[in-house]
Design a protein around this motif. Sequence first.
Motif, short mmCIF file in Angstrom:
data_model
loop_
_atom_site.label_atom_id
_atom_site.label_comp_id
_atom_site.label_asym_id
_atom_site.label_seq_id
_atom_site.Cartn_x
_atom_site.Cartn_y
_atom_site.Cartn_z
N UNK A 165 18.72 -9.11 53.13
CA UNK A 165 19.49 -9.88 52.15
C UNK A 165 19.90 -8.98 51.00
N UNK A 166 20.84 -9.46 50.17
CA UNK A 166 21.31 -8.71 49.02
C UNK A 166 20.80 -9.37 47.73
N UNK A 167 20.45 -8.53 46.76
CA UNK A 167 19.95 -9.06 45.48
C UNK A 167 21.10 -9.43 44.55
N UNK A 168 22.27 -8.84 44.79
CA UNK A 168 23.38 -9.07 43.87
C UNK A 168 24.71 -8.92 44.59
N UNK A 169 25.65 -9.80 44.31
CA UNK A 169 27.02 -9.66 44.82
C UNK A 169 27.98 -9.89 43.66
N UNK A 170 29.08 -9.16 43.67
CA UNK A 170 30.11 -9.31 42.65
C UNK A 170 31.40 -9.76 43.33
N UNK A 171 31.98 -10.85 42.86
CA UNK A 171 33.22 -11.37 43.44
C UNK A 171 34.39 -10.51 42.99
N UNK A 172 35.21 -10.08 43.94
CA UNK A 172 36.33 -9.20 43.63
C UNK A 172 37.64 -9.94 43.40
N UNK A 173 37.87 -11.03 44.15
CA UNK A 173 39.12 -11.78 43.97
C UNK A 173 38.80 -13.14 43.33
N UNK A 212 49.40 -14.59 47.20
CA UNK A 212 49.05 -14.11 48.52
C UNK A 212 47.65 -13.51 48.52
N UNK A 213 46.89 -13.78 49.55
CA UNK A 213 45.59 -13.14 49.73
C UNK A 213 45.47 -12.75 51.19
N UNK A 214 44.77 -11.65 51.45
CA UNK A 214 44.55 -11.26 52.84
C UNK A 214 43.37 -12.03 53.40
N UNK A 215 42.32 -12.17 52.62
CA UNK A 215 41.18 -12.99 53.04
C UNK A 215 40.89 -13.98 51.92
N UNK A 216 40.11 -15.01 52.24
CA UNK A 216 39.83 -16.05 51.26
C UNK A 216 38.90 -15.58 50.15
N UNK A 217 37.87 -14.82 50.52
CA UNK A 217 36.88 -14.37 49.54
C UNK A 217 36.52 -12.92 49.82
N UNK A 277 31.98 -7.39 51.37
CA UNK A 277 31.83 -8.59 52.19
C UNK A 277 33.14 -9.38 52.10
N UNK A 278 33.73 -9.69 53.25
CA UNK A 278 34.93 -10.51 53.26
C UNK A 278 34.64 -11.80 54.02
N UNK A 279 35.18 -12.90 53.52
CA UNK A 279 34.97 -14.21 54.13
C UNK A 279 36.31 -14.85 54.39
N UNK A 280 36.52 -15.31 55.60
CA UNK A 280 37.76 -16.00 55.99
C UNK A 280 37.40 -17.37 56.53
#
Length: 297
Positions: free
Chosen positions: A42-50, A62-67, A77-80
């Motif tokens: 698991x990850x202790x920290x994530x930073x949202x880029x978009x 326009x976005x290439x991926x949702x998150x 990490x990309x989430x679609x």
Amino acid sequence: MVEKDFKVLNDYFMRYLLAKEDSQNILKDLINSVRIDAGQESFKEVTILNTFNLKESINGKETIVDVRAKTKSGETVIIEIQRVGNKAFIYRGLYYWAKSYTANLKAKNKYEDLNPVISINILDFNLTENKDKPHSCYFIKEYDTNEILTNHFEMHFLELKKFNEKSKLYEPLADWFKFLNIKKDLEDTMKVLVEKNPIMKEIYDKYNKFVKNDDLTEGYTEWEENYFRMLTLSEERLQGKLEGIKEGKLEGIKERNYAIAKDMKLKNMDINLISEITGLSVEEIRNLRPDGKKLSE
């Protein structure tokens, strides 16, 4: 009001839920639940880029991926989220992963400076042949020894329709499946989830803020209307293709798809969804002239 039969997979709502400035805890929980279920750390920290921006989203950004997010150790990490689709989504997922992977390499960097990209695809349709496995995780492995070549490629598919109470999943991920599968009676389902899982309380609080905000519900409704309009266009496109095959007249089908793409583009519909519906590439859609023809013509 949108509370009745609220569609949690609505792209506008999901971006608000997972890509807003205060969404780090929720996003991290989803990512870690997926990773732990696949036997990964698991990850202790994530930073949202978009970060979700209301004004930009309403205007059809326009976005290439949702998150898109970054971990403290450098992984992307990309989430679609995809509500309709077929086997072709595999190639779309690979394309998104590849774009994100190459974006890590700056002009003066060396290849060894590349960082892993973790792709999580939430699908409301069946994609893989694993009939009883709602969560699949893919790596690059040696055929005979099963040795993983590198941790730089990691792709997950969460196939919502395959989930049931007997599914063998890490319990927090099972809770996510229950939430993402909500099609009606959201209040009843959330009451149960909130009692057993603290992160679901945060999700429920964000949902309540969302449905009480007129601008947000307007964006939600507009996205749903566009979504169903695109489904109709998709059915018309398929029917036209079948008729063209039957009559031996396929030459006009692509021209018709250009015209459909132009209309959808003028309505500020999501460019990725336009591509999914018409079969045209994102680049072709970006290069369409107002009359619906390619810029090169």
